[in-house]
Design a protein around this motif. Structure first.
Motif, PDB file in Angstrom:
ATOM      1  N   LYS A  11       0.831  -1.204   0.000  1.00  0.00           N
ATOM      2  CA  LYS A  11       0.000   0.000   0.000  1.00  0.00           C
ATOM      3  C   LYS A  11       0.867   1.257   0.000  1.00  0.00           C
ATOM      4  N   MET A  12       1.956   1.229   0.784  1.00  0.00           N
ATOM      5  CA  MET A  12       2.860   2.368   0.858  1.00  0.00           C
ATOM      6  C   MET A  12       3.529   2.626  -0.498  1.00  0.00           C
ATOM      7  N   ILE A  13       3.966   1.577  -1.161  1.00  0.00           N
ATOM      8  CA  ILE A  13       4.620   1.710  -2.461  1.00  0.00           C
ATOM      9  C   ILE A  13       3.627   2.155  -3.525  1.00  0.00           C
ATOM     10  N   ASP A  14       2.391   1.628  -3.476  1.00  0.00           N
ATOM     11  CA  ASP A  14       1.349   2.069  -4.410  1.00  0.00           C
ATOM     12  C   ASP A  14       1.028   3.548  -4.208  1.00  0.00           C
ATOM     13  N   THR A  15       1.046   3.981  -2.936  1.00  0.00           N
ATOM     14  CA  THR A  15       0.808   5.398  -2.628  1.00  0.00           C
ATOM     15  C   THR A  15       1.882   6.268  -3.258  1.00  0.00           C
ATOM     16  N   ALA A  16       3.139   5.838  -3.135  1.00  0.00           N
ATOM     17  CA  ALA A  16       4.255   6.594  -3.720  1.00  0.00           C
ATOM     18  C   ALA A  16       4.140   6.649  -5.239  1.00  0.00           C
ATOM     19  N   TYR A  17       3.772   5.530  -5.846  1.00  0.00           N
ATOM     20  CA  TYR A  17       3.636   5.477  -7.309  1.00  0.00           C
ATOM     21  C   TYR A  17       2.482   6.358  -7.776  1.00  0.00           C
ATOM     22  N   GLY A  18       1.365   6.301  -7.041  1.00  0.00           N
ATOM     23  CA  GLY A  18       0.210   7.111  -7.414  1.00  0.00           C
ATOM     24  C   GLY A  18       0.486   8.595  -7.300  1.00  0.00           C
ATOM     25  N   ALA A  19       1.323   8.975  -6.341  1.00  0.00           N
ATOM     26  CA  ALA A  19       1.614  10.396  -6.118  1.00  0.00           C
ATOM     27  C   ALA A  19       2.642  10.944  -7.099  1.00  0.00           C
ATOM     28  N   THR A  20       3.623  10.131  -7.471  1.00  0.00           N
ATOM     29  CA  THR A  20       4.755  10.645  -8.256  1.00  0.00           C
ATOM     30  C   THR A  20       4.876  10.056  -9.661  1.00  0.00           C
ATOM     31  N   GLY A  21       4.200   8.918  -9.894  1.00  0.00           N
ATOM     32  CA  GLY A  21       4.369   8.230 -11.170  1.00  0.00           C
ATOM     33  C   GLY A  21       5.594   7.341 -11.202  1.00  0.00           C
ATOM     34  N   LEU A  22       6.298   7.246 -10.066  1.00  0.00           N
ATOM     35  CA  LEU A  22       7.514   6.425  -9.979  1.00  0.00           C
ATOM     36  C   LEU A  22       7.372   5.423  -8.840  1.00  0.00           C
ATOM     37  N   HIS A  23       7.802   4.200  -9.083  1.00  0.00           N
ATOM     38  CA  HIS A  23       7.976   3.283  -7.968  1.00  0.00           C
ATOM     39  C   HIS A  23       9.188   3.756  -7.159  1.00  0.00           C
ATOM     40  N   PRO A  24       9.129   3.650  -5.841  1.00  0.00           N
ATOM     41  CA  PRO A  24      10.241   4.164  -5.041  1.00  0.00           C
ATOM     42  C   PRO A  24      11.572   3.522  -5.419  1.00  0.00           C
ATOM     43  N   ILE A  25      12.623   4.318  -5.358  1.00  0.00           N
ATOM     44  CA  ILE A  25      13.977   3.783  -5.431  1.00  0.00           C
ATOM     45  C   ILE A  25      14.311   3.274  -4.036  1.00  0.00           C
ATOM     46  N   ILE A  26      14.727   2.026  -3.943  1.00  0.00           N
ATOM     47  CA  ILE A  26      14.960   1.391  -2.642  1.00  0.00           C
ATOM     48  C   ILE A  26      16.449   1.461  -2.302  1.00  0.00           C
ATOM     49  N   VAL A  27      16.728   2.005  -1.124  1.00  0.00           N
ATOM     50  CA  VAL A  27      18.108   2.011  -0.614  1.00  0.00           C
ATOM     51  C   VAL A  27      18.159   1.056   0.567  1.00  0.00           C
ATOM     52  N   LEU A  28      18.971   0.015   0.447  1.00  0.00           N
ATOM     53  CA  LEU A  28      19.110  -0.992   1.504  1.00  0.00           C
ATOM     54  C   LEU A  28      20.334  -0.643   2.350  1.00  0.00           C
ATOM     55  N   THR A  29      20.113  -0.329   3.615  1.00  0.00           N
ATOM     56  CA  THR A  29      21.215   0.027   4.509  1.00  0.00           C
ATOM     57  C   THR A  29      21.590  -1.159   5.395  1.00  0.00           C
ATOM     58  N   LYS A  30      22.632  -0.980   6.193  1.00  0.00           N
ATOM     59  CA  LYS A  30      23.156  -2.037   7.070  1.00  0.00           C
ATOM     60  C   LYS A  30      23.534  -3.267   6.253  1.00  0.00           C
ATOM     61  N   HIS A  31      24.181  -3.001   5.123  1.00  0.00           N
ATOM     62  CA  HIS A  31      24.542  -4.089   4.215  1.00  0.00           C
ATOM     63  C   HIS A  31      25.869  -4.697   4.654  1.00  0.00           C
ATOM     64  N   GLU A  32      25.772  -5.715   5.495  1.00  0.00           N
ATOM     65  CA  GLU A  32      26.964  -6.382   5.995  1.00  0.00           C
ATOM     66  C   GLU A  32      27.073  -7.773   5.361  1.00  0.00           C
ATOM     67  N   PRO A  33      28.278  -8.318   5.287  1.00  0.00           N
ATOM     68  CA  PRO A  33      28.486  -9.586   4.564  1.00  0.00           C
ATOM     69  C   PRO A  33      27.602 -10.737   5.039  1.00  0.00           C
ATOM     70  N   TYR A  34      27.276 -10.764   6.326  1.00  0.00           N
ATOM     71  CA  TYR A  34      26.521 -11.909   6.823  1.00  0.00           C
ATOM     72  C   TYR A  34      25.008 -11.706   6.720  1.00  0.00           C
ATOM     73  N   TYR A  35      24.567 -10.648   6.047  1.00  0.00           N
ATOM     74  CA  TYR A  35      23.144 -10.456   5.804  1.00  0.00           C
ATOM     75  C   TYR A  35      22.855 -10.720   4.328  1.00  0.00           C
ATOM     76  N   SER A  36      22.027 -11.706   4.067  1.00  0.00           N
ATOM     77  CA  SER A  36      21.658 -12.023   2.695  1.00  0.00           C
ATOM     78  C   SER A  36      20.622 -11.016   2.210  1.00  0.00           C
ATOM     79  N   ILE A  37      20.880 -10.410   1.044  1.00  0.00           N
ATOM     80  CA  ILE A  37      19.939  -9.407   0.537  1.00  0.00           C
ATOM     81  C   ILE A  37      19.002  -9.980  -0.528  1.00  0.00           C
ATOM     82  N   GLY A  38      19.269 -11.217  -0.968  1.00  0.00           N
ATOM     83  CA  GLY A  38      18.503 -11.798  -2.070  1.00  0.00           C
ATOM     84  C   GLY A  38      16.997 -11.809  -1.822  1.00  0.00           C
TER      85      GLY A  38
END
Length: 333
Positions: A177-204
């Protein structure tokens, strides 16, 4: 400071950038591109701003946006920071519950129906806190001022997400719902920034979940922080590429269909819809309050009845015991 050729080119592009210029649409009428950050409390929005500021300026790290020392939030107001002449990045109070009123407030902000304080206003204490509660109807009193001021800003939604969190797995519908709200307001799907990217955290798995929600640009990077202020070429490159993607996405949409005149009409319609939604929420809230009050009164009445019955039984028991005792004493005499 680091001065690689590629990084220098991106910095130069930022310095000379005007909205639409990468697509030959610089005369579309927009004067600024604003990267509107949003996300949960303590996920690294303020740290991302600090990182962008020091990398774009190619200067030492400074805690300009006052990022916290742990997974807590200290940002309570919507504040903008200047990255270049036509490029700004906007900090925001973090979401807490992903409740309906928070998503509604997010919609108001992404539609530029909220004022943002500048760094100078923050220094003089003029910035105003963001409150996650109905109140957007106040916008209507100065709607024309807001529209004339903000309709030439093009907003790019940027969702900052801490990889250590599991909230997207537990609350996928709210994120959708939050992402749909952003898309409806701006015409863009949010650009996602993933923080706390440490080697032992799988991001897949996290990347898959955001991709499944329609997000195409997912960028893992480690922010510079007061505890880790030392800059390095790899992180600098990721931050500059993140900014490059933001401007490319803005210009793609500016070229396709957006212009400030249409934006004015849309902002009026959206403001009316938001106020209408808030009125519904107020009615629901009042109804819930009445139900709660009625329930309290019923519970109170029931408790009083039970207490009265108990008191009566107690008195009757005392009377029986006293009568039996007197009868026993009389018999003994």
């Amino acid at each position: 400071m680091f001065r690689s050729t590629a990084d220098a080119e991106i910095r130069q592009a930022l310095a000379t950038y005007s909205p639409g210029s990468t697509r030959g649409a610089q005369h579309a009428g927009y004067t600024r591109v604003c990267l509107q950050l949003f996300g949960l409390s303590g996920h690294g929005k303020s740290s991302l701003i600090n990182s962008c500021l020091c990398v774009v300026k190619n200067d030492v790290f400074s805690n300009t946006a006052r990022s916290a020392n742990s997974n807590v939030t200290i940002t309570m107001a919507r504040k903008e920071y200047k990255l270049a002449n036509c490029v700004y990045i906007i900090d925001n109070r973090g979401l807490n519950t992903l409740a309906e009123e928070e998503v509604l407030e997010l919609s108001a902000q992404l539609n530029n129906l909220r004022m943002a304080s500048s760094e100078n206003e923050e220094a003089t204490g003029k910035d105003s806190d963001v409150e996650w509660e109905p109140g957007v109807e106040k916008i209507l009193s100065h709607l024309d001022e807001l529209i004339n001021k903000n309709c030439t800003d093009f907003l790019v939604p940027v969702l900052v997400y801490n990889l250590k969190s599991t909230i997207i797995q537990k609350n996928k519908q709210q994120f959708e719902k939050m992402i749909d709200t952003a898309y409806g307001a701006t015409g863009l799907h949010p650009i996602i920034v993933l923080t706390k990217h440490e080697p032992y955290y799988s991001i897949g798995k996290v990347v898959y979940q955001f991709t499944d929600l329609g997000c195409l640009h997912i960028i893992p990077l480690e922010n510079y922080t007061p505890q880790n202020p030392r800059r390095n070429p790899e992180t600098d490159e990721k931050i500059l590429n993140f900014l490059k993607v933001c401007l490319q996405e803005a210009d793609r949409l500016i070229q396709r269909k957006h212009n400030p005149d249409l934006r004015k009409v849309m902002m009026r319609k959206i403001a009316a819809r938001i106020v209408s939604e808030e009125e519904k929420m107020k009615v629901q809230l009042e109804s819930l309050k009445k139900e709660l009050q009625t329930t309290k009164e019923k519970v109170k009445d029931e408790m009083l009845k039970k207490m009265f019955k108990f008191f009566c039984y107690f008195l009757l028991t005392c009377f029986i015991i006293a009568s039996n005792y007197l009868a026993y004493k009389t018999k003994q005499a």
